[in-house]
Design a protein around this motif. Structure first.
Motif, PDB file in Angstrom:
ATOM      1  N   ARG A 159     -18.922  25.138 -14.685  1.00 55.32           N
ATOM      2  CA  ARG A 159     -18.117  23.950 -14.412  1.00 55.32           C
ATOM      3  C   ARG A 159     -16.816  23.965 -15.207  1.00 55.32           C
ATOM      4  O   ARG A 159     -15.787  23.505 -14.732  1.00 55.32           O
ATOM      5  CB  ARG A 159     -18.920  22.702 -14.759  1.00 55.32           C
ATOM      6  N   LYS A 160     -16.845  24.473 -16.415  1.00 58.60           N
ATOM      7  CA  LYS A 160     -15.655  24.429 -17.273  1.00 58.60           C
ATOM      8  C   LYS A 160     -14.741  25.635 -17.131  1.00 58.60           C
ATOM      9  O   LYS A 160     -13.530  25.508 -17.334  1.00 58.60           O
ATOM     10  CB  LYS A 160     -16.079  24.324 -18.737  1.00 58.60           C
ATOM     11  N   ILE A 161     -15.276  26.805 -16.832  1.00 58.98           N
ATOM     12  CA  ILE A 161     -14.453  28.013 -16.849  1.00 58.98           C
ATOM     13  C   ILE A 161     -14.472  28.763 -15.522  1.00 58.98           C
ATOM     14  O   ILE A 161     -13.427  29.060 -14.954  1.00 58.98           O
ATOM     15  CB  ILE A 161     -14.899  28.950 -17.991  1.00 58.98           C
ATOM     16  N   LEU A 162     -15.636  29.074 -15.030  1.00 59.76           N
ATOM     17  CA  LEU A 162     -15.765  29.965 -13.881  1.00 59.76           C
ATOM     18  C   LEU A 162     -15.185  29.363 -12.598  1.00 59.76           C
ATOM     19  O   LEU A 162     -14.401  30.016 -11.900  1.00 59.76           O
ATOM     20  CB  LEU A 162     -17.237  30.327 -13.692  1.00 59.76           C
ATOM     21  N   ILE A 163     -15.538  28.145 -12.275  1.00 60.27           N
ATOM     22  CA  ILE A 163     -15.071  27.537 -11.026  1.00 60.27           C
ATOM     23  C   ILE A 163     -13.552  27.329 -11.014  1.00 60.27           C
ATOM     24  O   ILE A 163     -12.908  27.667 -10.019  1.00 60.27           O
ATOM     25  CB  ILE A 163     -15.838  26.232 -10.734  1.00 60.27           C
ATOM     26  N   PRO A 164     -12.922  26.818 -12.087  1.00 54.82           N
ATOM     27  CA  PRO A 164     -11.448  26.708 -12.041  1.00 54.82           C
ATOM     28  C   PRO A 164     -10.751  28.068 -11.877  1.00 54.82           C
ATOM     29  O   PRO A 164      -9.760  28.161 -11.148  1.00 54.82           O
ATOM     30  CB  PRO A 164     -11.088  26.083 -13.383  1.00 54.82           C
ATOM     31  N   ILE A 165     -11.276  29.110 -12.504  1.00 53.76           N
ATOM     32  CA  ILE A 165     -10.658  30.429 -12.363  1.00 53.76           C
ATOM     33  C   ILE A 165     -10.783  30.926 -10.932  1.00 53.76           C
ATOM     34  O   ILE A 165      -9.817  31.414 -10.339  1.00 53.76           O
ATOM     35  CB  ILE A 165     -11.274  31.432 -13.358  1.00 53.76           C
ATOM     36  N   LEU A 166     -11.971  30.802 -10.353  1.00 56.92           N
ATOM     37  CA  LEU A 166     -12.168  31.265  -8.978  1.00 56.92           C
ATOM     38  C   LEU A 166     -11.363  30.444  -7.979  1.00 56.92           C
ATOM     39  O   LEU A 166     -10.794  30.996  -7.031  1.00 56.92           O
ATOM     40  CB  LEU A 166     -13.655  31.234  -8.626  1.00 56.92           C
ATOM     41  N   LEU A 167     -11.306  29.139  -8.163  1.00 58.08           N
ATOM     42  CA  LEU A 167     -10.501  28.297  -7.273  1.00 58.08           C
ATOM     43  C   LEU A 167      -9.014  28.653  -7.354  1.00 58.08           C
ATOM     44  O   LEU A 167      -8.334  28.755  -6.333  1.00 58.08           O
ATOM     45  CB  LEU A 167     -10.691  26.824  -7.619  1.00 58.08           C
ATOM     46  N   GLY A 168      -8.515  28.837  -8.559  1.00 53.40           N
ATOM     47  CA  GLY A 168      -7.110  29.198  -8.729  1.00 53.40           C
ATOM     48  C   GLY A 168      -6.784  30.560  -8.155  1.00 53.40           C
ATOM     49  O   GLY A 168      -5.751  30.748  -7.514  1.00 53.40           O
ATOM     50  N   THR A 169      -7.679  31.517  -8.350  1.00 52.43           N
ATOM     51  CA  THR A 169      -7.467  32.862  -7.811  1.00 52.43           C
ATOM     52  C   THR A 169      -7.460  32.838  -6.296  1.00 52.43           C
ATOM     53  O   THR A 169      -6.569  33.410  -5.656  1.00 52.43           O
ATOM     54  CB  THR A 169      -8.568  33.810  -8.314  1.00 52.43           C
ATOM     55  N   PHE A 170      -8.445  32.173  -5.701  1.00 53.09           N
ATOM     56  CA  PHE A 170      -8.518  32.111  -4.243  1.00 53.09           C
ATOM     57  C   PHE A 170      -7.308  31.384  -3.662  1.00 53.09           C
ATOM     58  O   PHE A 170      -6.730  31.819  -2.667  1.00 53.09           O
ATOM     59  CB  PHE A 170      -9.806  31.420  -3.800  1.00 53.09           C
ATOM     60  N   THR A 171      -6.910  30.284  -4.270  1.00 51.76           N
ATOM     61  CA  THR A 171      -5.771  29.522  -3.778  1.00 51.76           C
ATOM     62  C   THR A 171      -4.486  30.337  -3.866  1.00 51.76           C
ATOM     63  O   THR A 171      -3.687  30.349  -2.922  1.00 51.76           O
ATOM     64  CB  THR A 171      -5.620  28.216  -4.576  1.00 51.76           C
ATOM     65  N   GLY A 215      -3.278  33.232 -11.045  1.00 53.45           N
ATOM     66  CA  GLY A 215      -3.883  32.076 -10.400  1.00 53.45           C
ATOM     67  C   GLY A 215      -4.991  31.467 -11.226  1.00 53.45           C
ATOM     68  O   GLY A 215      -5.048  30.253 -11.432  1.00 53.45           O
ATOM     69  N   GLY A 216      -5.883  32.308 -11.716  1.00 53.45           N
ATOM     70  CA  GLY A 216      -6.982  31.812 -12.533  1.00 53.45           C
ATOM     71  C   GLY A 216      -6.498  31.219 -13.841  1.00 53.45           C
ATOM     72  O   GLY A 216      -6.985  30.176 -14.281  1.00 53.45           O
ATOM     73  N   GLY A 217      -5.533  31.859 -14.462  1.00 53.79           N
ATOM     74  CA  GLY A 217      -5.006  31.357 -15.729  1.00 53.79           C
ATOM     75  C   GLY A 217      -4.292  30.029 -15.586  1.00 53.79           C
ATOM     76  O   GLY A 217      -4.478  29.117 -16.394  1.00 53.79           O
ATOM     77  N   SER A 218      -3.483  29.899 -14.546  1.00 51.74           N
ATOM     78  CA  SER A 218      -2.756  28.634 -14.385  1.00 51.74           C
ATOM     79  C   SER A 218      -3.693  27.504 -13.975  1.00 51.74           C
ATOM     80  O   SER A 218      -3.531  26.364 -14.410  1.00 51.74           O
ATOM     81  CB  SER A 218      -1.621  28.788 -13.376  1.00 51.74           C
ATOM     82  N   SER A 219      -4.706  27.807 -13.174  1.00 50.26           N
ATOM     83  CA  SER A 219      -5.679  26.781 -12.810  1.00 50.26           C
ATOM     84  C   SER A 219      -6.521  26.362 -14.013  1.00 50.26           C
ATOM     85  O   SER A 219      -6.781  25.176 -14.218  1.00 50.26           O
ATOM     86  CB  SER A 219      -6.580  27.291 -11.695  1.00 50.26           C
ATOM     87  N   LEU A 220      -6.928  27.329 -14.807  1.00 47.11           N
ATOM     88  CA  LEU A 220      -7.705  27.022 -16.003  1.00 47.11           C
ATOM     89  C   LEU A 220      -6.874  26.221 -17.002  1.00 47.11           C
ATOM     90  O   LEU A 220      -7.361  25.269 -17.605  1.00 47.11           O
ATOM     91  CB  LEU A 220      -8.208  28.319 -16.644  1.00 47.11           C
ATOM     92  N   ALA A 221      -5.602  26.576 -17.147  1.00 42.97           N
ATOM     93  CA  ALA A 221      -4.728  25.844 -18.064  1.00 42.97           C
ATOM     94  C   ALA A 221      -4.530  24.410 -17.595  1.00 42.97           C
ATOM     95  O   ALA A 221      -4.583  23.468 -18.401  1.00 42.97           O
ATOM     96  CB  ALA A 221      -3.376  26.543 -18.178  1.00 42.97           C
ATOM     97  N   SER A 222      -4.330  24.215 -16.301  1.00 39.28           N
ATOM     98  CA  SER A 222      -4.149  22.845 -15.811  1.00 39.28           C
ATOM     99  C   SER A 222      -5.432  22.040 -15.960  1.00 39.28           C
ATOM    100  O   SER A 222      -5.395  20.843 -16.221  1.00 39.28           O
ATOM    101  CB  SER A 222      -3.707  22.850 -14.348  1.00 39.28           C
ATOM    102  N   PHE A 223      -6.578  22.700 -15.822  1.00 29.61           N
ATOM    103  CA  PHE A 223      -7.858  22.025 -15.990  1.00 29.61           C
ATOM    104  C   PHE A 223      -8.017  21.520 -17.418  1.00 29.61           C
ATOM    105  O   PHE A 223      -8.459  20.405 -17.648  1.00 29.61           O
ATOM    106  CB  PHE A 223      -8.987  22.989 -15.639  1.00 29.61           C
ATOM    107  N   TYR A 224      -7.641  22.330 -18.404  1.00 28.49           N
ATOM    108  CA  TYR A 224      -7.805  21.934 -19.793  1.00 28.49           C
ATOM    109  C   TYR A 224      -6.689  21.046 -20.323  1.00 28.49           C
ATOM    110  O   TYR A 224      -6.898  20.287 -21.257  1.00 28.49           O
ATOM    111  CB  TYR A 224      -7.960  23.168 -20.691  1.00 28.49           C
ATOM    112  N   LEU A 225      -5.508  21.121 -19.755  1.00 27.65           N
ATOM    113  CA  LEU A 225      -4.402  20.300 -20.222  1.00 27.65           C
ATOM    114  C   LEU A 225      -4.430  18.893 -19.643  1.00 27.65           C
ATOM    115  O   LEU A 225      -3.803  17.996 -20.180  1.00 27.65           O
ATOM    116  CB  LEU A 225      -3.067  20.973 -19.908  1.00 27.65           C
ATOM    117  N   PHE A 226      -5.153  18.711 -18.551  1.00 29.26           N
ATOM    118  CA  PHE A 226      -5.274  17.391 -17.951  1.00 29.26           C
ATOM    119  C   PHE A 226      -6.231  16.564 -18.790  1.00 29.26           C
ATOM    120  O   PHE A 226      -7.323  17.015 -19.110  1.00 29.26           O
ATOM    121  CB  PHE A 226      -5.791  17.522 -16.518  1.00 29.26           C
ATOM    122  N   PRO A 227      -5.853  15.349 -19.187  1.00 25.26           N
ATOM    123  CA  PRO A 227      -6.715  14.567 -20.072  1.00 25.26           C
ATOM    124  C   PRO A 227      -7.994  14.111 -19.379  1.00 25.26           C
ATOM    125  O   PRO A 227      -8.034  13.927 -18.177  1.00 25.26           O
ATOM    126  CB  PRO A 227      -5.851  13.382 -20.458  1.00 25.26           C
ATOM    127  N   GLY A 228      -9.025  13.954 -20.164  1.00 25.21           N
ATOM    128  CA  GLY A 228     -10.299  13.473 -19.654  1.00 25.21           C
ATOM    129  C   GLY A 228     -11.432  14.314 -20.206  1.00 25.21           C
ATOM    130  O   GLY A 228     -11.234  15.397 -20.737  1.00 25.21           O
TER     131      GLY A 228
END
Length: 87
Positions: free
Chosen positions: A34-46, A7-20
């Motif tokens: 903002r860049k690493i911790l929150i996307p990992i925790l959000l993906g894991t929880f989801t 979950g954390g890996g796929s959320s982090l990957a989508s965060f970095y692969l999305f342009p902007g």
């Protein structure tokens, strides 16, 4: 442990692969969070929440491929939504 990695890996990957561009305001820890911790925790929880919900509703049993696909898809979507929210 699998939800943390998947979950954390796929959320982090989508965060970095999305342009902007990610805002670079705040202290060093705030930028890290903002860049690493929150996307990992959000993906894991989801991933964990959707897996538990799917098993409770008897959509699938633990370890089935539908569980992993739903968890990964949800983590990717939440990563993209988070990226849009911080822009």
């Amino acid at each position: 442990m699998a939800f943390l990695i998947f979950g954390g890996g796929s959320s982090l990957a989508s965060f970095y692969l999305f342009p902007g561009k990610t805002p670079a305001k705040g202290s060093r820890f705030q930028r890290f969070a903002r860049k690493i911790l929150i996307p990992i925790l959000l993906g894991t929880f989801t991933s964990y929440a959707l897996s538990t919900l799917g098993q409770a509703l008897q959509w699938f049993r633990a370890g089935q491929i539908q569980e992993w696909l739903l968890a990964g898809l949800a983590a990717i979507i939440i990563g993209l939504l988070y990226r849009q929210a911080i822009r």
